[in-house]
Write an enzyme that holds these catalytic residues in place. Structure first.
Site, PDB file in Angstrom:
ATOM      1  N   LYS A 126       0.921  -1.251   0.162  1.00  0.00           N
ATOM      2  CA  LYS A 126       0.119  -0.036   0.015  1.00  0.00           C
ATOM      3  C   LYS A 126       0.697   1.207  -0.202  1.00  0.00           C
ATOM      4  O   LYS A 126       1.758   1.342   0.767  1.00  0.00           O
ATOM      5  CB  LYS A 126      -0.793  -0.075   1.418  1.00  0.00           C
ATOM      6  CG  LYS A 126      -1.944   1.125   1.363  1.00  0.00           C
ATOM      7  CD  LYS A 126      -2.724   0.788   2.571  1.00  0.00           C
ATOM      8  CE  LYS A 126      -3.909   1.585   2.830  1.00  0.00           C
ATOM      9  NZ  LYS A 126      -4.793   1.364   4.064  1.00  0.00           N
ATOM     10  N   SER A 207      -9.351   1.327   3.559  1.00  0.00           N
ATOM     11  CA  SER A 207      -8.608   2.103   2.453  1.00  0.00           C
ATOM     12  C   SER A 207      -7.395   1.210   1.676  1.00  0.00           C
ATOM     13  O   SER A 207      -7.070   1.596   0.772  1.00  0.00           O
ATOM     14  CB  SER A 207      -7.903   3.113   3.372  1.00  0.00           C
ATOM     15  OG  SER A 207      -7.070   2.608   4.071  1.00  0.00           O
ATOM     16  N   SER A 231      -9.822  -1.324   7.204  1.00  0.00           N
ATOM     17  CA  SER A 231      -9.270  -1.159   6.053  1.00  0.00           C
ATOM     18  C   SER A 231      -8.325  -2.279   5.602  1.00  0.00           C
ATOM     19  O   SER A 231      -7.708  -2.101   4.488  1.00  0.00           O
ATOM     20  CB  SER A 231      -8.192   0.187   6.177  1.00  0.00           C
ATOM     21  OG  SER A 231      -9.196   1.316   6.191  1.00  0.00           O
TER      22      SER A 231
END
Length: 542
Positions: A126, A207, A231
């Site tokens: 990420k 996310s 997330s």
């Protein structure tokens, strides 16, 4: 960017960082006719679709292909699926040095000197996780366009030490989905909207949207996400993969752009629990620069795969967290089938209608605001004197002047954080203490101790909603909050499908209870095998 003969494609990907071109590209993509479902059928035939760390390592040992050849295949896959084809948009940037790293790892392997169990394994992380290389770390924000951290995050460092190739950085909900109101999960100012690979007009959840999509669509073997509340588990649910949100402190957060010192953690996202457990073994460890990890010293397991027990449900007492039920009868049906299966394997299950006190959500939100301001300012400082953005104040001002950042939603959470005092404030300390007591001592710990539970289960979430930039996300149901606010572990496993959309089941419990959660979750995964590869459908057919 990685180098190949298609220089035009490479140049187009590089141009994603130019503001004007980004704007027009986003406009054109949004207006483009969606791909025909039939045209995407060939995309599902990828030779490594069901590859695991073990199968890749065995093939490398047998000389079936080299690490360089493997890496090139994954780079091609990213180009085919993410940039072209259905345009999943899950990747912010490809590592331009991926092939040279692969060649070095080939040399080491041929010399009989593999670095570790992930030697030659492609991993996507990420893009709020620092890498000290020729990639940027942006949190999806145009304010950090071109930002290069001064050192690797602890997560990136451990992956490299184990021999993994960080082949790309994944798109995310900008600032890990804690910037403003009415946001769309998987959208960032620097990279646009990530699509769900099962049904392209559906949301990937956030996310860690890009991480979930990337590993689901076969762009890597492993992806790394981060979670403050939901997330990791939500995008795992929406994209049909396994996700582990470990106990806060089991994995260092050093070099990860923060939201909450109390709740943040990184974790693996994979297609199998075995690969997730293997990756977890690599990522854990005490780090003096992250004081939360000092608490993990007596709880770290060197090899989490040892707890993968096919008979792990037998004799277990499991609580059913009921509030997410009753919101979607189709999800309820899948969950009831999961409960029946667990009972058939020797588990005892009892219902729990409440875990934490009613005000815990409000307390957690206030703690996050305090810690967000402190954490972001510290992160900006870590970038050195030449950093483009040096404070939360400057970030807020940048967004106000940018042509894209505030196009779909505001920056209310950044502004609210800016208004907070420092962490020495009595109100912060009192709020934090109340939140932890309510979620731990009077929450998960109390419930599990009173009923003698080994774990708690609940639906992870519902089927993915249609992406909507006007109204933002439409969460139907979820169960991430109790474990997230307590900082306790949570594992999600595919539970089945509602139409063509996957949904998951969560297993959570006490601090440092990863071993027993892995036991239970593995027995469920192996006995049901619900995961199916995405088909890249343009629309839900049901």
């Amino acid at each position: 960017m990685y180098s190949n003969n298609n220089s035009m494609k490479n140049n187009l990907r590089l141009l994603k960082f130019h503001p004007i071109i980004l704007f027009y590209c986003f406009f054109l993509i949004s207006c483009k006719t969606e791909p025909n479902q039939q045209d995407n059928s060939s995309l599902t035939h990828f030779s490594f679709e069901n590859a695991t760390v073990e199968s890749i390592q065995n093939s490398l040992k047998n000389g079936e292909f080299t690490i360089t050849e493997l890496t090139q295949k994954y780079l091609n896959r990213i180009e085919e699926i993410d940039t072209e084809g259905p345009q999943l948009n899950s990747i912010i940037q490809v590592n331009p040095d991926a092939l040279s790293i692969a060649k070095q790892l080939d040399t080491e392997l041929q010399a009989g000197k593999p670095r570790g169990v992930l030697h030659g394994i492609p991993v996507i992380i990420k893009d709020n996780i620092d890498t000290h290389d020729n990639m940027f770390t942006t949190a999806g924000s145009r304010a950090l366009e071109g930002s290069k951290p001064l050192q690797d995050s602890e997560v990136a460092k451990k992956l490299r030490e184990a021999g993994a190739i960080v082949i790309a950085k994944a798109n995310l909900s900008e600032w890990a989905n804690f910037r403003g109101e009415l946001s769309s999960s998987g959208w960032s100012g620097i990279n646009g909207q990530t699509k769900n690979p099962y049904v392209l007009d559906r949301n990937p959840c956030g996310s860690s949207a890009g991480s979930g999509v990337a590993v689901s669509a076969g762009l890597s073997i492993i992806a790394i996400g981060t979670e403050t509340n939901g997330s990791i588990v939500c995008p795992s649910n929406a994209n049909g993969v396994v996700g582990i949100k470990p106990t806060v402190g089991l994995i260092s957060r050093s070099g990860i752009i923060p939201i909450s010192f109390t709740q943040d953690t990184a974790g693996p996202m994979t297609r199998t629990l075995t690969d997730a457990a293997l990756c977890l073994s690599i990522l854990t460890g005490v780090d003096s620069t992250d004081t939360k990890t000092l608490e993990s010293e007596n709880h770290i397991q060197k090899d989490y795969t040892q707890f993968l027990n096919i008979n792990g449900l037998k004799g277990k007492k499991i609580g059913i967290y009921t509030p997410p039920l009753g919101n979607n009868f189709k999800v309820d049906t899948l969950f009831n089938n999961a409960v029946k299966y667990m009972k058939s394997q020797g588990a005892t299950l009892i219902e729990i209608d409440k875990i934490t006190e009613n005000n815990i959500g409000a307390l957690s939100f206030q703690v996050m605001l305090y810690e967000y301001k402190d954490g972001l300012n510290k992160y900006f400082k870590s970038l050195g004197p030449n950093a483009k953005i040096k404070s939360l104040t400057e970030l807020i001002e940048f967004n106000k002047k940018d042509s894209i950042e505030l196009a779909f939603y505001n920056q209310r959470y950044l502004e609210m954080a800016q208004e907070k005092e420092g962490l020495a404030a009595d109100n912060y300390k009192e709020t934090l203490a109340a939140m932890l007591k309510g979620s731990r001592e009077n929450g998960i710990d109390k419930v599990m101790n009173e009923d003698g539970l080994d774990a708690i289960i609940s639906p992870t979430g519902g089927p993915a909603w249609k992406t909507d930039h006007l109204n933002g996300d439409s969460f139907g149901l979820g169960s991430s909050s109790p474990a997230a606010r307590a900082g306790y572990p949570n594992i999600t496993i595919p539970m089945g499908f509602v139409g063509n959309l996957p949904v998951g089941i969560s297993f959570f419990g006490r601090a440092w209870s990863e071993p027993i959660l892995l036991e239970i979750a593995y027995a469920y995964e192996q006995g049901t095998n619900h995961r199916k590869a995405p088909q890249f459908l343009a629309h839900e057919s049901n």
